[in-house]
Design a protein around this motif. Structure first.
Motif, PDB file in Angstrom:
ATOM      1  N   ALA A 150      -1.299  -4.778 -11.166  1.00 39.86           N
ATOM      2  CA  ALA A 150      -1.397  -6.075 -11.828  1.00 39.86           C
ATOM      3  C   ALA A 150      -0.065  -6.829 -11.773  1.00 39.86           C
ATOM      4  CB  ALA A 150      -1.831  -5.884 -13.281  1.00 39.86           C
ATOM      5  N   ALA A 151       1.039  -6.093 -11.931  1.00 40.75           N
ATOM      6  CA  ALA A 151       2.359  -6.724 -11.880  1.00 40.75           C
ATOM      7  C   ALA A 151       2.626  -7.328 -10.505  1.00 40.75           C
ATOM      8  CB  ALA A 151       3.438  -5.698 -12.227  1.00 40.75           C
ATOM      9  N   SER A 158      -3.712   4.454 -15.606  1.00 43.97           N
ATOM     10  CA  SER A 158      -3.396   3.222 -16.328  1.00 43.97           C
ATOM     11  C   SER A 158      -2.073   2.631 -15.851  1.00 43.97           C
ATOM     12  CB  SER A 158      -3.344   3.481 -17.831  1.00 43.97           C
ATOM     13  OG  SER A 158      -2.395   4.483 -18.134  1.00 43.97           O
ATOM     14  N   THR A 159      -1.094   3.494 -15.539  1.00 44.70           N
ATOM     15  CA  THR A 159       0.194   3.027 -15.039  1.00 44.70           C
ATOM     16  C   THR A 159       0.037   2.427 -13.642  1.00 44.70           C
ATOM     17  OG1 THR A 159       1.344   4.721 -16.311  1.00 44.70           O
ATOM     18  CG2 THR A 159       2.564   3.716 -14.499  1.00 44.70           C
ATOM     19  N   LEU A 160      -0.739   3.079 -12.791  1.00 46.98           N
ATOM     20  CA  LEU A 160      -0.981   2.551 -11.446  1.00 46.98           C
ATOM     21  C   LEU A 160      -1.680   1.197 -11.514  1.00 46.98           C
ATOM     22  CD1 LEU A 160      -2.169   5.835  -9.680  1.00 46.98           C
ATOM     23  CD2 LEU A 160       0.035   4.680  -9.376  1.00 46.98           C
ATOM     24  N   ALA A 161      -2.634   1.066 -12.427  1.00 44.12           N
ATOM     25  CA  ALA A 161      -3.340  -0.206 -12.578  1.00 44.12           C
ATOM     26  C   ALA A 161      -2.384  -1.300 -13.041  1.00 44.12           C
ATOM     27  CB  ALA A 161      -4.495  -0.050 -13.558  1.00 44.12           C
ATOM     28  N   LEU A 197      -4.869  -5.585  -1.963  1.00 41.86           N
ATOM     29  CA  LEU A 197      -4.370  -4.376  -2.621  1.00 41.86           C
ATOM     30  C   LEU A 197      -5.399  -3.923  -3.652  1.00 41.86           C
ATOM     31  CD1 LEU A 197      -1.924  -2.443  -2.838  1.00 41.86           C
ATOM     32  CD2 LEU A 197      -1.089  -3.889  -4.715  1.00 41.86           C
ATOM     33  N   VAL A 198      -5.877  -2.691  -3.496  1.00 37.31           N
ATOM     34  CA  VAL A 198      -6.937  -2.181  -4.369  1.00 37.31           C
ATOM     35  C   VAL A 198      -6.343  -1.737  -5.699  1.00 37.31           C
ATOM     36  CG1 VAL A 198      -8.713  -0.413  -4.645  1.00 37.31           C
ATOM     37  CG2 VAL A 198      -8.329  -1.464  -2.404  1.00 37.31           C
ATOM     38  N   THR A 199      -6.970  -2.157  -6.777  1.00 33.20           N
ATOM     39  CA  THR A 199      -6.562  -1.720  -8.101  1.00 33.20           C
ATOM     40  C   THR A 199      -7.209  -0.376  -8.419  1.00 33.20           C
ATOM     41  OG1 THR A 199      -6.483  -4.016  -8.832  1.00 33.20           O
ATOM     42  CG2 THR A 199      -6.494  -2.327 -10.550  1.00 33.20           C
ATOM     43  N   PRO A 200      -6.416   0.656  -8.701  1.00 33.84           N
ATOM     44  CA  PRO A 200      -7.018   1.954  -9.051  1.00 33.84           C
ATOM     45  C   PRO A 200      -7.891   1.824 -10.288  1.00 33.84           C
ATOM     46  CG  PRO A 200      -4.650   2.152  -8.679  1.00 33.84           C
ATOM     47  CD  PRO A 200      -4.959   0.689  -8.729  1.00 33.84           C
ATOM     48  N   ARG A 259       0.824  -1.209   0.000  1.00 30.45           N
ATOM     49  CA  ARG A 259       0.000   0.000   0.000  1.00 30.45           C
ATOM     50  C   ARG A 259       0.856   1.256   0.000  1.00 30.45           C
ATOM     51  NH1 ARG A 259      -4.472  -2.117   4.435  1.00 30.45           N
ATOM     52  NH2 ARG A 259      -5.908  -3.075   2.940  1.00 30.45           N
ATOM     53  N   GLU A 260       1.940   1.237   0.757  1.00 27.02           N
ATOM     54  CA  GLU A 260       2.840   2.396   0.784  1.00 27.02           C
ATOM     55  C   GLU A 260       3.439   2.645  -0.593  1.00 27.02           C
ATOM     56  OE1 GLU A 260       3.859   4.651   3.041  1.00 27.02           O
ATOM     57  OE2 GLU A 260       2.336   3.977   4.462  1.00 27.02           O
ATOM     58  N   TRP A 261       3.834   1.563  -1.234  1.00 28.44           N
ATOM     59  CA  TRP A 261       4.421   1.682  -2.576  1.00 28.44           C
ATOM     60  C   TRP A 261       3.389   2.196  -3.575  1.00 28.44           C
ATOM     61  CZ3 TRP A 261       3.355  -1.872  -6.797  1.00 28.44           C
ATOM     62  CH2 TRP A 261       4.146  -1.644  -7.927  1.00 28.44           C
ATOM     63  N   SER A 262       2.174   1.662  -3.520  1.00 28.66           N
ATOM     64  CA  SER A 262       1.122   2.110  -4.417  1.00 28.66           C
ATOM     65  C   SER A 262       0.778   3.580  -4.179  1.00 28.66           C
ATOM     66  CB  SER A 262      -0.126   1.234  -4.222  1.00 28.66           C
ATOM     67  OG  SER A 262      -1.142   1.594  -5.120  1.00 28.66           O
ATOM     68  N   TRP A 263       0.711   3.962  -2.915  1.00 26.94           N
ATOM     69  CA  TRP A 263       0.403   5.354  -2.565  1.00 26.94           C
ATOM     70  C   TRP A 263       1.492   6.289  -3.075  1.00 26.94           C
ATOM     71  CZ3 TRP A 263       2.940   8.997   0.506  1.00 26.94           C
ATOM     72  CH2 TRP A 263       2.201  10.135   0.831  1.00 26.94           C
TER      73      TRP A 263
END
Length: 300
Positions: free
Chosen positions: A74-75, A67-70, A97-100, A53-57
């Motif tokens: 996925a990766a 699209s890049t966050l999604a 982990l929530v997909t944007p 979550r920290e990395w995604s944030w």
């Protein structure tokens, strides 16, 4: 095993077993390398949901596109799902982990009249017999006429064309092969290029090979050259200097639907795995219809 080693094993699986497109594997490699940079080269079992979550944030705070966050999500999900299946870790930390949500923008589309002017202008220039002019005319006619991706066009060999049937055998995403038709204008442009243009270009290199479209040095034409050609010729008619070859693919799909083509047929032509991907062009057609209505209807 550390996270970096697990990532390398996972990427090998994607490339060699699942045979994902090289561009997808490269993107996943970049995303997962960024994860290691952000949280450290821990063992996979040490990574928890808070790390992810920290990395995604952090990615969102950097202003990365949705699209890049999604894709990054996925990766990571793919990596840890694989690690769980391989018994490298006991449980998958990415499950929560929530997909944007991906924003979807309507693609650039040129009008049929505007494209006719561009293509006719290129054909007139090519009539003088210049090899590059002949090639450029054939490139744009085939991109638009068959709705090809730039990678598919650049990967074509001479033997991939069937002039009698006016079809081309192309290799699409995921190494999926399909046969697509093209029209009379594209057929005439390609024939003129093969007879009068390609021999001149192929003579400039000793290893021209079987490639259909050649660059000025006689070797296979690259995507960058096609991007430059489209930006220079089509960009002004769609009002964007950043427009690329996909604008011709978008335009072909939209014009087919405007003309009454079946959505499934357009899906097959474009090589979309999902009908949902093709359906975006119905929205484009709808927007064009609304604009026509607003301009033309007296009660709009």
């Amino acid at each position: 095993m550390q996270l970096s080693a697990a990532i390398e094993a996972y990427l090998r699986e994607l490339a060699e077993v699942r045979r994902l497109a090289p561009a997808t594997v490269r993107a996943y490699r970049s995303d997962l390398a960024d994860l290691v940079t952000a949280i450290g080269d821990l063992s996979p079992a040490e990574v928890d949901i808070e790390h992810l979550r920290e990395w995604s944030w952090a990615g969102a705070q950097q202003g990365l596109a949705r699209s890049t966050l999604a894709r990054r999500t996925a990766a990571v999900r793919g990596l840890f799902r694989w690690a769980t299946e391989e018994a490298i870790i006991p449980a998958d930390p990415s499950l929560r982990l929530v997909t944007p949500k991906r924003g979807r923008t309507l693609p650039h589309v040129a009008s049929t009249d505007a494209l006719r002017i561009v293509l006719d202008d290129l054909a007139e220039r090519a009539s003088g017999g210049d090899a590059v002019g002949l090639r450029d005319s054939a490139v744009l006619e085939l991109l638009y006429g068959a709705g090809l991706r730039v990678s598919e066009l650049c990967g074509l060999d001479v033997d991939d064309l069937d002039p009698a049937r006016r079809t081309a055998r192309v290799l699409g995403k995921g190494s999926k092969e399909r046969v697509v038709p093209y029209g009379g204008a594209a057929a005439r442009a390609v024939e003129a290029y093969l007879v009068r243009g390609r021999p001149t270009l192929s003579a400039r290199a000793s290893d021209a090979g079987a490639a259909l479209f050649l660059g000025t040095r006689g070797r296979r034409l690259g995507p960058r050259s096609v991007y430059d050609l489209v930006a220079r010729t089509v960009g002004p008619v769609v009002g964007s200097a950043a427009v690329g070859p996909h604008a011709l693919r978008h335009s072909a799909a939209t014009h087919l639907l405007d003309g009454g083509a079946d959505l499934r047929a357009v899906q097959e032509l474009l090589g979309h795995a999902s009908l949902g991907t093709t359906q975006i062009y119905t929205h484009v057609s709808s927007e064009r219809l609304k604009e026509t209505y607003r301009v033309a209807h007296p009660r709009a």
